[in-house]
Design a protein around this motif. Structure first.
Motif, PDB file in Angstrom:
ATOM      1  N   ALA A  17      43.810 -10.989 -18.337  1.00 55.53           N
ATOM      2  CA  ALA A  17      43.295 -11.311 -19.662  1.00 55.53           C
ATOM      3  C   ALA A  17      41.984 -10.559 -19.932  1.00 55.53           C
ATOM      4  O   ALA A  17      41.774 -10.039 -21.041  1.00 55.53           O
ATOM      5  CB  ALA A  17      43.085 -12.813 -19.788  1.00 55.53           C
ATOM      6  N   SER A  18      41.101 -10.504 -18.936  1.00 52.58           N
ATOM      7  CA  SER A  18      39.828  -9.798 -19.142  1.00 52.58           C
ATOM      8  C   SER A  18      40.056  -8.299 -19.300  1.00 52.58           C
ATOM      9  O   SER A  18      39.380  -7.634 -20.086  1.00 52.58           O
ATOM     10  CB  SER A  18      38.863 -10.088 -18.005  1.00 52.58           C
ATOM     11  OG  SER A  18      39.376  -9.598 -16.788  1.00 52.58           O
ATOM     12  N   ALA A  19      41.020  -7.744 -18.567  1.00 47.22           N
ATOM     13  CA  ALA A  19      41.328  -6.323 -18.699  1.00 47.22           C
ATOM     14  C   ALA A  19      41.906  -6.029 -20.080  1.00 47.22           C
ATOM     15  O   ALA A  19      41.557  -5.019 -20.706  1.00 47.22           O
ATOM     16  CB  ALA A  19      42.296  -5.891 -17.613  1.00 47.22           C
ATOM     17  N   ALA A  20      42.757  -6.887 -20.580  1.00 45.67           N
ATOM     18  CA  ALA A  20      43.338  -6.686 -21.908  1.00 45.67           C
ATOM     19  C   ALA A  20      42.267  -6.829 -22.981  1.00 45.67           C
ATOM     20  O   ALA A  20      42.254  -6.085 -23.971  1.00 45.67           O
ATOM     21  CB  ALA A  20      44.460  -7.691 -22.138  1.00 45.67           C
ATOM     22  N   PHE A  21      41.353  -7.780 -22.809  1.00 46.78           N
ATOM     23  CA  PHE A  21      40.290  -7.982 -23.797  1.00 46.78           C
ATOM     24  C   PHE A  21      39.332  -6.792 -23.802  1.00 46.78           C
ATOM     25  O   PHE A  21      38.848  -6.372 -24.851  1.00 46.78           O
ATOM     26  CB  PHE A  21      39.528  -9.268 -23.487  1.00 46.78           C
ATOM     27  CG  PHE A  21      38.441  -9.565 -24.472  1.00 46.78           C
ATOM     28  CD1 PHE A  21      38.736 -10.021 -25.747  1.00 46.78           C
ATOM     29  CD2 PHE A  21      37.110  -9.375 -24.135  1.00 46.78           C
ATOM     30  CE1 PHE A  21      37.737 -10.284 -26.659  1.00 46.78           C
ATOM     31  CE2 PHE A  21      36.103  -9.636 -25.036  1.00 46.78           C
ATOM     32  CZ  PHE A  21      36.412 -10.099 -26.311  1.00 46.78           C
TER      33      PHE A  21
ATOM     34  N   PRO B 125      40.057  -2.317 -29.191  1.00 46.11           N
ATOM     35  CA  PRO B 125      39.036  -1.557 -29.899  1.00 46.11           C
ATOM     36  C   PRO B 125      38.036  -2.488 -30.597  1.00 46.11           C
ATOM     37  O   PRO B 125      38.371  -3.608 -30.977  1.00 46.11           O
ATOM     38  CB  PRO B 125      39.818  -0.732 -30.914  1.00 46.11           C
ATOM     39  CG  PRO B 125      41.090  -1.482 -31.106  1.00 46.11           C
ATOM     40  CD  PRO B 125      41.367  -2.163 -29.803  1.00 46.11           C
ATOM     41  N   ALA B 126      36.843  -2.004 -30.742  1.00 40.09           N
ATOM     42  CA  ALA B 126      35.802  -2.784 -31.410  1.00 40.09           C
ATOM     43  C   ALA B 126      36.139  -2.897 -32.888  1.00 40.09           C
ATOM     44  O   ALA B 126      36.791  -2.014 -33.460  1.00 40.09           O
ATOM     45  CB  ALA B 126      34.462  -2.098 -31.232  1.00 40.09           C
TER      46      ALA B 126
END
Length: 68
Positions: free
Chosen positions: A14-18, A22-23
């Motif tokens: 989940a942290s890698a996907a988040f 893109p900003a």
């Protein structure tokens, strides 16, 4: 223990996907008004040290004359 390991692995995914999203798009900054004159004013010519000393003496003389 299996649930803890599974939770950690899911958290890593989940942290890698988040981190890969893109900003959000930002609004462009408003254009600044063009400055009329951006050049620095010319520096005054340097005076000789004797000229500074004589000017200082003249100021002292003027101050003492004005005090009388």
């Amino acid at each position: 223990m299996k649930k803890t390991i599974a939770t950690l692995i899911i958290g890593l995914f989940a942290s890698a996907a988040f981190a890969q999203t893109p900003a959000p798009a930002t609004t462009p900054a408003p254009a600044a008004a063009p400055a009329a004159d951006q050049s620095a004013p010319p520096k005054p010519a340097k005076k000789h040290k004797k000229a500074k000393k004589s000017a200082h003496k003249e100021m002292k003389a003027d101050a003492t004359a004005a005090a009388k």
